[in-house]
Write an enzyme that holds these catalytic residues in place. Structure first.
Site, short mmCIF file in Angstrom:
data_model
loop_
_atom_site.label_atom_id
_atom_site.label_comp_id
_atom_site.label_asym_id
_atom_site.label_seq_id
_atom_site.Cartn_x
_atom_site.Cartn_y
_atom_site.Cartn_z
N GLU A 75 0.83 -1.19 -0.24
CA GLU A 75 0.09 0.00 -0.13
C GLU A 75 0.91 1.24 -0.16
O GLU A 75 0.46 2.15 0.72
CB GLU A 75 -0.80 0.13 1.26
N TRP A 89 0.05 6.44 4.79
CA TRP A 89 -0.26 5.94 6.20
C TRP A 89 0.73 5.36 6.68
O TRP A 89 1.04 5.18 7.83
CB TRP A 89 -1.64 5.34 6.14
N GLU A 108 -5.49 -7.59 -0.99
CA GLU A 108 -6.51 -7.55 0.01
C GLU A 108 -7.66 -7.08 -0.43
O GLU A 108 -7.90 -6.15 -1.38
CB GLU A 108 -5.75 -6.44 1.04
#
Length: 606
Positions: A318, A323, A406
Site C-alpha cells: 500500500e 499512512w 487484500e
C-alpha cells in the site's frame, strides 16, 4: 468458408459504424447535493456540475448500450482545486476509485472499460475527496472485444536464479490466469497457516480451504519488543507446508515496525519519526537500521527456502498512500524496494520469492524487480472492481498478473468472469471481514468458493519440488510410468494409468504421458481429437454454442477465434435428452450418468 468470411466482414463493418463517442451531459443527470455551474469556460452543453463538497454528493446519468458488453468510458472534468479521488458506480454498484489529476481546464479522463447491459444503464460519480467539476460522461457506442489477459505475461520470474518450486508456482499462476481465480485468506497477525476462526468459517460455510494463505512478518523487526510465543512464524509456516505436502500457496506482507531517534516503534507514519529519505541513503544510521531488519526477516525466509517453500512476497505494501512510513515518497520507496531485492536475493541468496508490488504506478515504479501486481480494495459491495483492475492491467501492458492482495468483500465471481476482470486471486482480510454476515453471508461464501471459476486448495498440485522442467503450470499425482499413448489418438490413454478421460480439453499440466486436466476434483487425461474444421485452418470447439453455420458445418467462437463444432451422439439422445458437455454427475440410473446443463438433464459420456 465464404459465408464465414462475409460474417467477419459484416461484424467489422458494424463495429466500425457503431464505435462512435456518445456524450451524456452531467447537468442533465440526477444530481445529489451538487448544482449546475457556468463560470468556467470550455464546457459543453448547458453547463457543468460540482463541487462534491460532502460525502455522498453525486451525479448519475442514464446511458444506452446497444448490446451487453464492455464499453470504454471517459469523463470530462476539471480539478482546479488539486488532485482528487472519487468513486465510480455503474448500475448503482461500485466499480472503483478514479484519480483525477490536477488541471486548470476541462480535460478528458480515460476511465477504462465498464460493463453495461443492453438497454438502459446508470453511470455515476460519488464524492470521496470531492471538490471538482464534471462536464460530461462519454462512452463508445459499441462493446469492446474480449480482453486478452494472459498472452503478454512475462514468461519467467524477475529472479533468474529462482528455485524450481518458485518457478513451478509462478507457471501455475500464469497458466490459470484468465481462466481461474484462486481463493485466498489472510490469517491472524503473526500467525502462519493457522486454522483459526477465519479458516473455520470458510470451511464450515463452503466445505473448502483457500488456495492462498497469507501471513505477516509484523513482529519481525529489531525494534519490535513484542512477538508471539513459540512456535515462531517460520516454524508455523513450515508445519503448514509439511501438513499439506506442499499443496498450498503462502503469501506474506511485512508491517515493518521501526523507530526513529525519538518515540516508539510503529509502521504508521503518524506514530514514528523514522525518515524514509535518510533510510535509502548509504552511510546514515537509518540505512544501517533497515539493513539489519532486512537481514532479520531474511533469516526467517531462508528457513522456508530450505524446505523448498516458495513465498509470494509483498513488502512495502500500500505504498500508494502515506499512512505507512514507507509510502510518503514514491521515489524513495522505489529505491527501498530495490535495496530489499538486492539484499535478499543477491546477498542472502533468497531465490524462493515471487515479488508482489502493491502500490504506486508511475515513472518511479521498479518494474524490472516486480513479478505480480497487487491491489487492495475495501469496497462497500461485491462488485468486480472493473476500473481498478483495468487501470493496473493497462499500466503494465498486460505483462504483469494482477491480484487482489487484500479485499474486504469478495468480488462477485460471475461478474468478474462476465466483465473480464481476471484477478489472479482474491485475499480477504481477517477478523470481521470474513467472520461477519454484514460482509459475507454463508450463502455468499458458498457461492463464491464453489463457483466453477474459483480454484481452492483441493485443486492445487504440490509445489515441493527439487527440479522443474518448466513445461507445465501444475502437476498430477499419478505415477509416471511410460505409456505409448501420448494423448494424440482417439483412445483414452489415461485409463491405463487409473485416471478417467477428460470431457473438455482444458490443459492443466503435461508430462511424458500426455496432457492432463482436472474435472470433478480428479485428474483426467485429455484426448486431442481432430475435427472437420482443422483442414480449414480452425481449431475444434470444446463447447457447442452455435454462432454461425455454412456449407462446412456449425461454427462457434472460443478464445476469440472461430472453431468448428463437432456434434456427437450419445445414449441420452435416444431418450430425448442432449449430451452433456461437461461431466459433473448429478444422478445415475440404469441408463448411465446424468448431469444438468442449460437447465436440462443431459447424458454424460463415460
Amino acid at each position: 468458408m465464404k459465408s464465414l468470411n462475409v460474417i467477419l466482414t459484416l461484424l467489422s463493418l458494424i463495429i466500425s459504424v457503431l464505435s462512435k463517442k456518445v456524450y451524456y451531459e452531467a447537468e442533465d443527470g440526477k444530481l445529489n447535493g451538487i448544482t449546475v455551474f457556468k463560470e468556467l469556460s470550455g464546457f459543453s452543453g448547458k453547463g457543468y456540475v460540482g463541487r462534491f463538497e460532502n460525502p455522498g454528493n453525486s451525479v448519475t446519468v442514464t446511458v444506452d448500450a446497444p448490446a451487453t458488453g464492455m464499453y470504454d468510458l471517459s469523463i470530462i472534468y476539471c480539478a482546479n482545486m488539486g488532485q482528487k479521488i472519487n468513486s465510480l458506480t455503474v448500475n448503482d454498484q461500485s466499480v472503483g476509485d478514479i484519480t483525477f489529476t490536477e488541471n486548470t481546464k476541462f480535460e478528458t479522463k480515460d476511465v477504462g472499460a465498464v460493463y453495461l447491459n443492453k438497454g438502459k444503464n446508470t453511470i455515476g460519480l460519488v464524492s470521496s475527496w470531492g471538490w471538482m467539476w464534471v462536464d460530461a460522461f462519454v462512452i463508445n457506442d459499441a462493446p469492446n472485444a474480449a480482453k486478452d489477459v494472459s498472452s503478454k505475461l512475462n514468461p519467467t520470474l524477475v529472479n533468474p536464479k529462482a528455485i524450481p518450486a518458485a518457478k513451478k508456482l509462478y507457471d501455475f499462476l500464469k497458466t490459470n490466469y484468465g481462466k481461474r481465480i484462486l481463493s485466498g485468506q489472510v490469517g491472524a497477525a503473526g500467525q502462519a497457516g493457522d486454522e483459526g476462526q477465519e479458516i473455520q468459517r470458510i470451511q464450515k460455510a463452503t466445505g473448502k480451504l483457500p488456495a492462498v494463505w497469507n501471513m505477516d512478518f509484523i513482529f519481525e523487526s529489531n525494534d519490535c519488543t513484542w512477538r508471539p510465543q513459540n512456535p515462531d512464524i517460520t516454524e508455523m509456516a513450515i508445519n503448514w507446508w509439511k501438513k499439506y505436502e506442499g499443496k498450498g500457496i503462502m503469501a506474506a506482507q511485512w508491517h515493518w515496525n521501526i523507530a526513529g531517534k525519538t518515540g516508539d516503534f510503529a509502521f504508521y507514519s503518524k506514530d514514528t519519526t523514522f525518515n524514509l529519505e535518510n533510510a535509502v541513503t548509504e552511510g546514515t544510521w537509518e540505512y544501517e537500521k533497515i539493513i539489519k531488519d532486512i537481514d532479520r526477516v531474511s533469516g526467517h525466509i531462508k528457513k522456508l527456502q530450505a524446505v523448498n517453500m516458495p513465498l509470494i512476497w509483498r513488502p512495502l505494501h500500500e505504498n500508494n498512500g502515506d499512512w505507512f512510513w514507507w509510502g510518503n515518497n514514491p521515489k524513495a520507496c522505489a529505491k527501498l524496494w530495490k535495496i530489499l531485492y538486492e539484499r535478499m536475493v543477491n546477498y542472502h541468496g533468497l531465490n524462493n520469492l515471487i515479488w508482489l508490488w502493491n502500490g504506486n504506478n508511475d515513472a518511479n515504479t521498479p518494474v524490472d524487480y516486480i513479478d505480480i501486481i497487487g491491489v487492495d480494495i475495501y469496497a462497500n459491495d461485491h462488485g468486480p472492481q472493473t476500473t481498478a483492475y483495468n487501470t493496473h492491467f493497462d499500466f503494465y501492458g498486460g505483462k504483469k498478473m494482477v491480484v487482489l492482495s487484500e479485499n474486504g468483500r469478495i468480488p462477485d465471481i460471475q461478474q468478474c468472469v462476465d466483465q473480464d476482470v481476471w484477478w489472479g486471486y482474491f485475499q480477504t482480510w481477517n477478523s470481521e471481514f470474513i467472520l461477519q454476515d454484514s460482509y459475507h453471508t454463508d450463502a455468499q461464501l458458498k457461492e463464491y468458493f464453489n463457483h466453477k471459476t474459483v480454484m481452492n486448495m483441493d485443486e492445487l498440485p504440490s509445489f515441493n519440488v527439487d527440479s522443474y522442467n518448466g513445461d507445465s503450470g501444475s502437476s498430477h499425482n499419478g505415477n509416471s510410468e511410460s505409456n505409448s499413448n501420448t494423448g494424440n489418438s482417439d483412445e483414452c490413454w489415461s485409463i491405463n494409468l487409473g485416471y478417467p478421460c477428460c470431457i473438455g480439453d482444458y490443459v492443466v499440466t503435461t508430462d511424458e504421458n500426455g496432457d492432463w486436466g482436472v474435472e470433478n476434483n480428479e485428474w483426467c487425461g485429455i484426448v486431442h481429437k481432430s475435427c472437420w474444421s482443422e483442414p480449414l485452418g480452425y481449431p475444434c470447439c470444446v463447447g457447442n454454442t452455435v454462432i454461425s453455420a455454412d456449407e462446412s458445418g456449425d461454427w462457434g467462437v472460443e478464445n476469440n477465434e472461430w472453431c468448428g463444432i463437432v456434434h456427437k451422439s450419445c445414449w441420452a439422445e435416444f431418450l430425448g435428452y442432449p449430451c452433456c458437455v461437461g461431466n459433473t454427475v448429478i444422478s445415475t440410473d440404469e441408463f448411465g450418468d446424468w448431469g444438468v446443463e442449460n437447465d436440462d438433464w443431459c447424458g454424460i459420456l463415460n
